[in-house]
Structures are given as structure tokens and as C-alpha cells.
Write a protein that holds these residues in place. Structure first.
Motif, PDB file in Angstrom:
ATOM      1  N   PHE A  37     -38.387 -67.019  32.239  1.00 30.65           N
ATOM      2  CA  PHE A  37     -39.129 -67.845  33.200  1.00 30.65           C
ATOM      3  C   PHE A  37     -40.302 -68.535  32.508  1.00 30.65           C
ATOM      4  O   PHE A  37     -40.552 -69.729  32.701  1.00 30.65           O
ATOM      5  CB  PHE A  37     -39.583 -66.987  34.382  1.00 30.65           C
ATOM      6  N   ALA A  38     -41.001 -67.795  31.654  1.00 25.86           N
ATOM      7  CA  ALA A  38     -42.131 -68.378  30.913  1.00 25.86           C
ATOM      8  C   ALA A  38     -41.642 -69.513  30.005  1.00 25.86           C
ATOM      9  O   ALA A  38     -42.265 -70.578  29.939  1.00 25.86           O
ATOM     10  CB  ALA A  38     -42.847 -67.304  30.103  1.00 25.86           C
ATOM     11  N   ALA A  39     -40.526 -69.295  29.320  1.00 27.80           N
ATOM     12  CA  ALA A  39     -39.972 -70.337  28.444  1.00 27.80           C
ATOM     13  C   ALA A  39     -39.553 -71.554  29.266  1.00 27.80           C
ATOM     14  O   ALA A  39     -39.785 -72.699  28.857  1.00 27.80           O
ATOM     15  CB  ALA A  39     -38.784 -69.784  27.656  1.00 27.80           C
ATOM     16  N   TRP A  40     -38.958 -71.311  30.429  1.00 32.80           N
ATOM     17  CA  TRP A  40     -38.546 -72.413  31.294  1.00 32.80           C
ATOM     18  C   TRP A  40     -39.761 -73.243  31.723  1.00 32.80           C
ATOM     19  O   TRP A  40     -39.711 -74.468  31.726  1.00 32.80           O
ATOM     20  CB  TRP A  40     -37.803 -71.849  32.515  1.00 32.80           C
ATOM     21  N   LYS A  41     -40.865 -72.564  32.076  1.00 26.32           N
ATOM     22  CA  LYS A  41     -42.080 -73.281  32.474  1.00 26.32           C
ATOM     23  C   LYS A  41     -42.643 -74.099  31.320  1.00 26.32           C
ATOM     24  O   LYS A  41     -43.312 -75.105  31.551  1.00 26.32           O
ATOM     25  CB  LYS A  41     -43.133 -72.309  33.015  1.00 26.32           C
ATOM     26  N   GLU A  42     -42.338 -73.693  30.090  1.00 24.15           N
ATOM     27  CA  GLU A  42     -42.781 -74.442  28.900  1.00 24.15           C
ATOM     28  C   GLU A  42     -41.813 -75.581  28.559  1.00 24.15           C
ATOM     29  O   GLU A  42     -42.027 -76.301  27.594  1.00 24.15           O
ATOM     30  CB  GLU A  42     -42.902 -73.494  27.703  1.00 24.15           C
ATOM     31  N   GLY A  43     -40.724 -75.711  29.328  1.00 24.09           N
ATOM     32  CA  GLY A  43     -39.800 -76.818  29.111  1.00 24.09           C
ATOM     33  C   GLY A  43     -38.438 -76.447  28.562  1.00 24.09           C
ATOM     34  O   GLY A  43     -37.561 -77.308  28.443  1.00 24.09           O
ATOM     35  N   HIS A  44     -38.225 -75.198  28.219  1.00 27.29           N
ATOM     36  CA  HIS A  44     -36.916 -74.790  27.693  1.00 27.29           C
ATOM     37  C   HIS A  44     -35.861 -74.821  28.794  1.00 27.29           C
ATOM     38  O   HIS A  44     -36.097 -74.349  29.897  1.00 27.29           O
ATOM     39  CB  HIS A  44     -36.990 -73.387  27.096  1.00 27.29           C
ATOM     40  N   HIS A  90     -32.289 -71.979  39.832  1.00 29.62           N
ATOM     41  CA  HIS A  90     -31.285 -73.014  40.050  1.00 29.62           C
ATOM     42  C   HIS A  90     -30.812 -73.605  38.720  1.00 29.62           C
ATOM     43  O   HIS A  90     -29.626 -73.851  38.533  1.00 29.62           O
ATOM     44  CB  HIS A  90     -31.846 -74.110  40.968  1.00 29.62           C
ATOM     45  N   SER A  91     -31.738 -73.816  37.804  1.00 27.61           N
ATOM     46  CA  SER A  91     -31.373 -74.456  36.534  1.00 27.61           C
ATOM     47  C   SER A  91     -30.443 -73.593  35.693  1.00 27.61           C
ATOM     48  O   SER A  91     -29.689 -74.116  34.880  1.00 27.61           O
ATOM     49  CB  SER A  91     -32.625 -74.821  35.727  1.00 27.61           C
ATOM     50  N   GLY A  92     -30.472 -72.291  35.902  1.00 29.83           N
ATOM     51  CA  GLY A  92     -29.604 -71.403  35.125  1.00 29.83           C
ATOM     52  C   GLY A  92     -28.392 -70.893  35.877  1.00 29.83           C
ATOM     53  O   GLY A  92     -27.582 -70.141  35.318  1.00 29.83           O
ATOM     54  N   THR A  93     -28.220 -71.310  37.116  1.00 27.38           N
ATOM     55  CA  THR A  93     -27.115 -70.795  37.932  1.00 27.38           C
ATOM     56  C   THR A  93     -25.755 -71.228  37.418  1.00 27.38           C
ATOM     57  O   THR A  93     -24.753 -70.548  37.648  1.00 27.38           O
ATOM     58  CB  THR A  93     -27.326 -71.186  39.413  1.00 27.38           C
ATOM     59  N   PHE A  94     -25.688 -72.305  36.664  1.00 25.81           N
ATOM     60  CA  PHE A  94     -24.397 -72.722  36.106  1.00 25.81           C
ATOM     61  C   PHE A  94     -23.773 -71.603  35.278  1.00 25.81           C
ATOM     62  O   PHE A  94     -22.551 -71.516  35.162  1.00 25.81           O
ATOM     63  CB  PHE A  94     -24.529 -74.018  35.283  1.00 25.81           C
ATOM     64  N   THR A  95     -24.604 -70.711  34.720  1.00 25.64           N
ATOM     65  CA  THR A  95     -24.064 -69.606  33.921  1.00 25.64           C
ATOM     66  C   THR A  95     -23.290 -68.628  34.802  1.00 25.64           C
ATOM     67  O   THR A  95     -22.224 -68.150  34.415  1.00 25.64           O
ATOM     68  CB  THR A  95     -25.177 -68.869  33.148  1.00 25.64           C
ATOM     69  N   ASN A  96     -23.827 -68.323  35.990  1.00 21.97           N
ATOM     70  CA  ASN A  96     -23.133 -67.439  36.927  1.00 21.97           C
ATOM     71  C   ASN A  96     -21.815 -68.061  37.381  1.00 21.97           C
ATOM     72  O   ASN A  96     -20.795 -67.370  37.492  1.00 21.97           O
ATOM     73  CB  ASN A  96     -24.003 -67.160  38.156  1.00 21.97           C
ATOM     74  N   VAL A  97     -21.854 -69.351  37.659  1.00 20.21           N
ATOM     75  CA  VAL A  97     -20.652 -70.064  38.083  1.00 20.21           C
ATOM     76  C   VAL A  97     -19.611 -70.038  36.964  1.00 20.21           C
ATOM     77  O   VAL A  97     -18.426 -69.783  37.214  1.00 20.21           O
ATOM     78  CB  VAL A  97     -21.002 -71.509  38.507  1.00 20.21           C
ATOM     79  N   ALA A  98     -20.042 -70.249  35.734  1.00 21.03           N
ATOM     80  CA  ALA A  98     -19.116 -70.222  34.602  1.00 21.03           C
ATOM     81  C   ALA A  98     -18.442 -68.861  34.458  1.00 21.03           C
ATOM     82  O   ALA A  98     -17.291 -68.771  34.023  1.00 21.03           O
ATOM     83  CB  ALA A  98     -19.856 -70.582  33.308  1.00 21.03           C
ATOM     84  N   ALA A  99     -19.140 -67.810  34.837  1.00 26.27           N
ATOM     85  CA  ALA A  99     -18.589 -66.460  34.720  1.00 26.27           C
ATOM     86  C   ALA A  99     -17.669 -66.103  35.882  1.00 26.27           C
ATOM     87  O   ALA A  99     -16.937 -65.117  35.800  1.00 26.27           O
ATOM     88  CB  ALA A  99     -19.724 -65.452  34.616  1.00 26.27           C
ATOM     89  N   GLY A 100     -17.726 -66.867  36.983  1.00 27.91           N
ATOM     90  CA  GLY A 100     -16.813 -66.616  38.082  1.00 27.91           C
ATOM     91  C   GLY A 100     -17.439 -66.398  39.443  1.00 27.91           C
ATOM     92  O   GLY A 100     -16.723 -66.187  40.432  1.00 27.91           O
ATOM     93  N   GLU A 101     -18.760 -66.445  39.543  1.00 31.93           N
ATOM     94  CA  GLU A 101     -19.410 -66.304  40.845  1.00 31.93           C
ATOM     95  C   GLU A 101     -19.359 -67.626  41.605  1.00 31.93           C
ATOM     96  O   GLU A 101     -19.422 -68.696  41.013  1.00 31.93           O
ATOM     97  CB  GLU A 101     -20.890 -65.931  40.683  1.00 31.93           C
ATOM     98  N   ASP A 102     -19.272 -67.531  42.911  1.00 30.15           N
ATOM     99  CA  ASP A 102     -19.394 -68.689  43.791  1.00 30.15           C
ATOM    100  C   ASP A 102     -20.773 -68.572  44.432  1.00 30.15           C
ATOM    101  O   ASP A 102     -21.103 -67.523  45.000  1.00 30.15           O
ATOM    102  CB  ASP A 102     -18.289 -68.652  44.848  1.00 30.15           C
ATOM    103  N   ILE A 103     -21.589 -69.608  44.331  1.00 30.35           N
ATOM    104  CA  ILE A 103     -22.993 -69.514  44.752  1.00 30.35           C
ATOM    105  C   ILE A 103     -23.344 -70.655  45.690  1.00 30.35           C
ATOM    106  O   ILE A 103     -22.960 -71.807  45.451  1.00 30.35           O
ATOM    107  CB  ILE A 103     -23.928 -69.499  43.525  1.00 30.35           C
ATOM    108  N   ARG A 104     -24.080 -70.292  46.741  1.00 26.07           N
ATOM    109  CA  ARG A 104     -24.558 -71.271  47.704  1.00 26.07           C
ATOM    110  C   ARG A 104     -26.035 -71.040  47.982  1.00 26.07           C
ATOM    111  O   ARG A 104     -26.546 -69.944  47.812  1.00 26.07           O
ATOM    112  CB  ARG A 104     -23.767 -71.188  49.018  1.00 26.07           C
ATOM    113  N   TRP A 105     -26.669 -72.110  48.482  1.00 21.96           N
ATOM    114  CA  TRP A 105     -28.102 -72.126  48.780  1.00 21.96           C
ATOM    115  C   TRP A 105     -28.301 -72.529  50.237  1.00 21.96           C
ATOM    116  O   TRP A 105     -27.699 -73.495  50.706  1.00 21.96           O
ATOM    117  CB  TRP A 105     -28.797 -73.149  47.892  1.00 21.96           C
TER     118      TRP A 105
END
Length: 174
Positions: A37-44, A90-105
């Protein structure tokens, strides 16, 4: 009851049909996300093309479980405008989807008339409920597990009501 990641993995591996997860907080302070989360806030940002950089043991487990035919769905109820933590998630949820999870908001204002349990939960095969208990700062405290049929029915009903209204990950923008 406290729980190790390995005992959770064993529980998830024992699922025969479905595992659903309902998240209702706008921020979590779980130890294994603090650095990211800290890295993400720094732009990663995670690079979808560089799978080796973001694939982790959790995703192996998801892929293993979904690979044997188990349906894994996750719904997140979020306040809008969303918190920085939800943007990170949200920005990292594509990883869960790639592994096979179905995700909604689901925007929180669309959940006002739904009967929801007081805590986030996992529901395994519509029978075993594991509540995740967090403190006021979003730090994980413990899990409470039950096979009480009435509690399981409440969680099935709550999850399905949220799922029906929620927006698929690929269509939800923050």
C-alpha cells in the motif's frame, strides 16, 4: 479463534462447490499489505505483463481451488468516492481475476436496504461461515467460525443480494 494462513488454505482446499467472500470495510490495515500500500501511494503499480512480479502464494491457492471446479466469488461494498485503500485494492484486483476469482463492487449507497452481517465473512459451500474480525483501524483481530444453519442462511442471502446488484470488476471504475 486465531487462524494461520495454512489452516485457512486447508479449509479452502476442502471446499467442494463454492467459496464466497464479502468485504465491507473501506480500509484494512493488515500486516501483509502495509508495504504494498505504501509503495502504491508512492506511485508503484503492478504490471499485468510481468506476472512473476505479482504472483504470490495466495494466487497459487486460488488457482488450485478454482482449477478443481470450485467457484470463488468476492464482493466488495465500498463508499464513494472511494478511499485510497480501495483505489489500491482495485488496482491490484486483476491478479485475483487472473487466478480465477470473480469479483464485483457495490457502492455502499446501493446496499442501504440489504440485511448484512456485522463483519466481513467467507462462506464455504453455503455451510461454513468464517467471520473476519477487525479492530477500528482495520487490523485483523481474529476469525470466528460457525456452521450454524441460520447464520449460514443469512450469509448466503446477504452475499447473493450484494452480488446481484454489484458491478463486475472489469466495469467498475474508481
Amino acid at each position: 479463534m486465531s487462524q494461520s494462513l495454512s489452516s485457512f488454505a486447508d479449509l479452502l482446499r476442502s471446499v467442494e462447490h463454492s467459496a464466497v467472500h464479502l468485504e465491507m470495510r473501506d480500509a484494512y490495515g493488515v500486516e501483509n499489505e502495509i508495504e504494498g500500500f505504501a509503495a502504491w501511494k508512492e506511485g508503484h503499480r503492478l504490471d499485468p505483463a510481468d506476472r512473476k512480479s505479482w504472483w504470490r502464494p495466495w494466487l497459487d491457492l486460488v488457482q488450485e481451488v478454482t482449477g478443481k471446479g470450485v467457484t470463488m466469488r468476492r464482493a466488495r461494498i465500498v463508499s464513494e468516492p472511494v478511499s485510497d485503500y480501495i483505489r489500491f485494492e482495485h488496482s491490484g484486483t486483476f491478479t485475483n481475476v487472473a487466478a480465477g476469482e470473480d469479483i464485483r463492487w457495490l457502492p455502499r449507497r446501493q446496499a442501504s436496504d440489504l440485511a448484512l452481517p456485522g463483519n466481513d465473512f467467507w462462506l464455504f459451500d453455503s455451510r461454513v461461515v468464517q467471520f473476519n474480525i477487525f479492530d477500528g483501524d482495520g487490523r485483523w483481530v481474529q476469525t470466528d467460525q460457525t456452521e450454524d444453519a441460520a447464520t449460514a442462511r443469512l450469509c448466503v442471502s446477504a452475499f447473493e443480494a450484494v452480488w446481484e446488484r454489484a458491478i463486475p470488476h472489469e466495469k467498475y471504475t474508481v
